[in-house]
Design an enzyme around this catalytic site. Structure first.
Site, PDB file in Angstrom:
ATOM      1  N   ALA A   1      41.209  11.866   5.008  1.00 46.20           N
ATOM      2  CA  ALA A   1      40.595  13.223   4.682  1.00 46.20           C
ATOM      3  C   ALA A   1      41.106  13.899   3.705  1.00 46.20           C
ATOM      4  O   ALA A   1      42.417  13.698   3.382  1.00 46.20           O
ATOM      5  CB  ALA A   1      40.641  13.939   6.309  1.00 46.20           C
TER       6      ALA A   1
ATOM      7  N   GLY B   1      41.292   8.960   7.218  1.00 45.10           N
ATOM      8  CA  GLY B   1      40.085   9.107   7.505  1.00 45.10           C
ATOM      9  C   GLY B   1      39.211   7.885   6.600  1.00 45.10           C
ATOM     10  O   GLY B   1      38.046   7.710   6.899  1.00 45.10           O
TER      11      GLY B   1
ATOM     12  N   GLU C   1      38.866   5.070   8.916  1.00 46.54           N
ATOM     13  CA  GLU C   1      38.064   5.261   9.894  1.00 46.54           C
ATOM     14  C   GLU C   1      36.581   5.148   9.267  1.00 46.54           C
ATOM     15  O   GLU C   1      35.786   4.680  10.023  1.00 46.54           O
ATOM     16  CB  GLU C   1      38.225   6.686  10.496  1.00 46.54           C
ATOM     17  CG  GLU C   1      39.574   6.824  11.139  1.00 46.54           C
ATOM     18  CD  GLU C   1      40.112   8.322  11.391  1.00 46.54           C
ATOM     19  OE1 GLU C   1      40.083   9.347  10.525  1.00 46.54           O
ATOM     20  OE2 GLU C   1      39.668   8.576  12.780  1.00 46.54           O
TER      21      GLU C   1
ATOM     22  N   GLU D   1      48.008   9.287  10.364  1.00 42.70           N
ATOM     23  CA  GLU D   1      47.831  10.647  10.637  1.00 42.70           C
ATOM     24  C   GLU D   1      49.113  11.349  11.334  1.00 42.70           C
ATOM     25  O   GLU D   1      49.382  12.606  11.372  1.00 42.70           O
ATOM     26  CB  GLU D   1      46.683  11.163  11.416  1.00 42.70           C
ATOM     27  CG  GLU D   1      45.413  10.760  10.646  1.00 42.70           C
ATOM     28  CD  GLU D   1      44.717   9.631  10.485  1.00 42.70           C
ATOM     29  OE1 GLU D   1      45.565   8.622  10.737  1.00 42.70           O
ATOM     30  OE2 GLU D   1      43.535   9.353  10.237  1.00 42.70           O
TER      31      GLU D   1
END
Ligand code: 3HC
Length: 697
Positions: free
Chosen positions: A63, A102, A105, A125
């Site tokens: 992210a 992310g 993911e 993370e």
């Protein structure tokens, strides 16, 4: 499509290409682009299956960290992942580079995953005080089981593609051409050769629920005393993956993610991540090309010089070691050989590789051997005249383009520039001991240092795996100045009634691995004593001076190596126990000063130390020795063991509240006004409703 998300048809396969340099971070625009491209691909009658791939150096590395802390914008990443998983056509994720957080993911939500052989995948993370918040805690365990999923998330270490394939996180590794292998996989899926498989429906990782729960229990026990909330919440989420229906698990994960996002620990860790990268960016890197560095000379082969030589050898750079005579040179080479022998014995390096690195080392008892060096680093003792002589000799022995660096901890680099024939080629490279282990490198830019020399130093730092921070010229640069302030605050408390044990314990509780007096004992008290003696004539008589360190050194209590310092060390013991003679000495000192001792609670110890560090940091920024408060934080985290999850002294001061910091300083100012008076910058920030972080740009 958009500028950063492309859509094309290759035969019967729809290709979605993400192109958001440098690392395809999944910011709002990219997320929106993916959803739009996915809709296009699903509506495209010509597309039987879809490949999601990335342009540039990597599949998304996560992210977008810069968006954290701001109001979220639709579509959220979890939503994007759910849309991919729910796609009615098979979706293949083609991974290269570092598919992290992310980004991975996103891939976990695809129906099939293929990676380039040199790709790595990971869920790091936790390093930002977070957990995978886009379904990663629910999908990864379904594919690879509880133990592997927990290792992946709690170690934060990326896993090479082949290992990821082995544990079930990938479906294929592309031996040569990732794109064509991904196309082939998509075609096979489109032709019914592979069943569509939403990850949420996979059960492979739940095959052995007993082992799964055992892994959860083991990690929970291991983490029982962690000061950080994220690791424990990761364990909770992975447990939830086994126990809850998928949708409920996602909700559980979302709640935990939001809780962590708002935690001070995550704010601090994100701050350090960004501050490290900001510190590595210099105006000179835009204006000037780094000079090529193919061979390095190191003058002086003591503890520091040999550590620096190892750092260079480890990075593949040949090193010429210079000493004053053959005997000292041999001793230096032996020190380096010992470092490699230990690394090999501990299994950190195989013997063949250690041999290869050592083969790049040569030496001479004379600077004349430095003729082909592109960079020469002097690491001789901290003596101005000696350093001047050594640098002048190095300047004479080298080519006009050779960069000269001084590894000084305190000395005036502007004054050293005067001693060399080409002052623009001189820079300070302040390594921290042991140099081959410690990550920090203060790059000291002196008055006449040329921009391309600065650019070269930063490029070198990257090459040798160091965290660079720019520092201006000033006694102790950034780190040692903050350290001196910290010790002053601690020494004042010793004089007023605290014990070394109490101060160290309070700082350990704050998150340091060792307290200041443990570190002093480890480093040897004679080192700072020599410096104090050298600077005695320049000491400001108005500043409070605590004599305890001098008194101890006069008695020969030099710390661990003498078996006695702030602590007592029985033979072979490195932890130390309370030194009763030290306590008696403190009583003597207090009596002589007319101080009646009092008890210091741990929070007062921490507050005083933190206020002193932050105030000194503010002065460093005012004096432009540090470019911004974030640079001070990076120095303290990487050079002095400041707990990363506290973010460094400036971030910790922001979290505490600058008004509180000022109040603490003012309370102290009466006893030692020069030291404790709040820095003008602090007052200025408070007046404008700002924080130190506001100055980080
Ligand atoms: N968001 C925003 N920017 C990022 C970023 C991210 N996730 N990761 C890297 N960058 C930026 C860096 O700030 C830097 O920017 P700059 O050029 O403007 O300074 C640039 O990308 C290059 O980064 P590095 O200098 O670190 O380059 P390296 O090649 O040394 O390393 C990397 C690349 C391995 C990808 C490293 O940057 C890294 O580890 N990034 C963080 C990965 C990560 O933690 N991902 C998880 C994010 S949290 C998340 O995904 C939450 C989700 O679960 C909901």
């Amino acid at each position: 499509m958009t500028d950063i998300v492309g859509y094309d048809l290759d035969g019967d396969i729809g290709i979605i290409t993400l192109d958001n340099p440098p690392v395809n971070a999944l910011g709002h625009e990219l997320r929106a682009g993916i959803v739009a491209a996915l809709d296009t691909a699903l509506a495209d009658k010509g597309a039987e299956a879809i490949v999601i791939r990335a342009a540039g150096r990597t599949f998304p590395a996560g992210a977008d960290i810069r968006e954290f802390g701001r109001p979220p914008q639709d579509p959220w990443l979890p939503e994007v992942c759910n849309r991919i998983e729910a796609a009615t056509k098979p979706v293949v994720a083609a991974l290269h580079g570092t598919a992290l957080g992310g980004g991975f993911e996103l891939a976990l939500a695809a129906h099939f995953r293929i990676a380039a052989a040199d790709a790595v995948v990971g869920l790091p993370e936790v390093k930002l005080g977070l957990l995978p918040g886009a379904g990663g805690t629910q999908r990864a365990p379904r594919l690879c089981g509880g133990r592997h999923a927990l290792d992946l998330m709690l170690s934060a270490r990326p896993v090479p593609a082949r290992k990821a394939l082995e544990i079930g996180l990938l479906d294929e590794v592309a031996e040569d051409d990732l794109y064509h292998a991904a196309l082939a996989l998509a075609r096979k899926a489109a032709n019914g050769g592979l069943p569509p498989r939403p990850t949420r429906e996979r059960r492979r990782g739940f095959a052995d629920p007993v082992a799964y729960e055992q892994a959860v229990r083991e990690w929970r026990e291991k983490l029982a005393n962690s000061p950080l909330p994220a690791p424990g919440r990761i364990v909770d989420c992975v447990e939830a993956a086994l126990l809850l229906p998928f949708e409920a698990g996602l909700e559980f994960e979302r709640a935990a993610f939001e809780e962590l996002m708002n935690s001070p620990q995550s704010a601090a860790l994100r701050h350090v991540f960004l501050a490290e990268r900001r510190a590595a960016k210099q105006p000179e890197l835009k204006q000037a090309e780094p000079r090529p560095i193919n061979r390095v000379g190191v003058i002086g082969s003591g503890l520091m010089g040999s550590g620096i030589a190892v750092t260079m050898l480890d990075a593949g750079l040949p090193v010429t070691l210079i000493e004053r005579d053959q005997e000292s040179l041999q001793a230096g080479i032996s020190r380096i050989e010992t470092i490699y022998a230990r690394a090999a014995a501990r299994g950190r390096l195989d013997e063949q590789e250690a041999g290869l690195r050592l083969a790049r080392l040569s030496g001479a008892p004379d600077p004349g051997a430095l003729g082909d060096a592109d960079l020469v680093i002097e690491a001789v003792p901290e003596d101005m005249e000696m350093k001047k002589a050594v640098l002048a000799a190095a300047g004479r022995a080298t080519r006009p383009g050779t960069i000269l660096a001084t590894n000084t901890s305190y000395l005036d680099v502007n004054a050293l520039q005067v001693s060399v024939p080409r002052p623009e080629n001189l820079i300070g490279l302040h390594f921290f001991s042991p140099a081959h282990v410690m990550k920090l490198l203060e790059i000291v830019v002196a008055r006449q240092t040329a921009p391309d020399v600065v650019a070269t130093a930063f490029a070198l730092a990257r090459r040798i795996g160091k965290v660079p921070v720019r520092a201006g010229v000033g006694d102790g640069f950034i780190g040692n100045r903050v350290l001196t302030a910290w010790r002053q605050a601690a020494d004042e408390m010793l004089e007023e009634g605290a014990t070394p044990c109490q101060i160290d314990a309070a700082m350990r509780e704050f998150g340091f691995r060792l307290g200041p007096y443990q570190v002093l004992d480890l480093a040897g008290l004679d080192i700072s004593w020599a410096r104090r003696k050298r600077l005695a004539s320049t000491r400001d008589p108005e500043e409070r001076y605590v004599e305890i360190g001098d008194m101890m050194c006069e008695l020969g209590w030099f710390g661990q190596k003498a078996g006695k310092g702030y602590y007592l060390y029985d033979s072979g013991d490195r932890r130390g126990r309370e030194n009763p003679d030290m306590l008696a000495l403190l009583d003597e000192l207090r009596a002589a000063r007319g101080i009646s001792p009092r008890h210091f609670p741990a929070d007062e110890i921490r507050n005083r130390c933190l206020a002193a560090m932050a105030n000194q940091g503010a002065r460093l920024v005012e004096e432009e020795i540090a470019r911004c408060p974030g640079d001070v934080d990076v120095v303290m985290v990487h050079g002095f063991g400041f707990p990363r999850w506290r973010g460094g002294p400036m971030q910790a001061a922001d979290a505490w509240g600058l008004l509180q910091v000022r109040k603490q300083l003012q309370e102290m100012a009466e006893g030692n006004p020069k030291f404790w008076t709040p820095a003008p910058l602090l007052n200025e920030l408070i007046k404008n409703g700002m924080k130190f972080a506001s100055l980080n740009g």
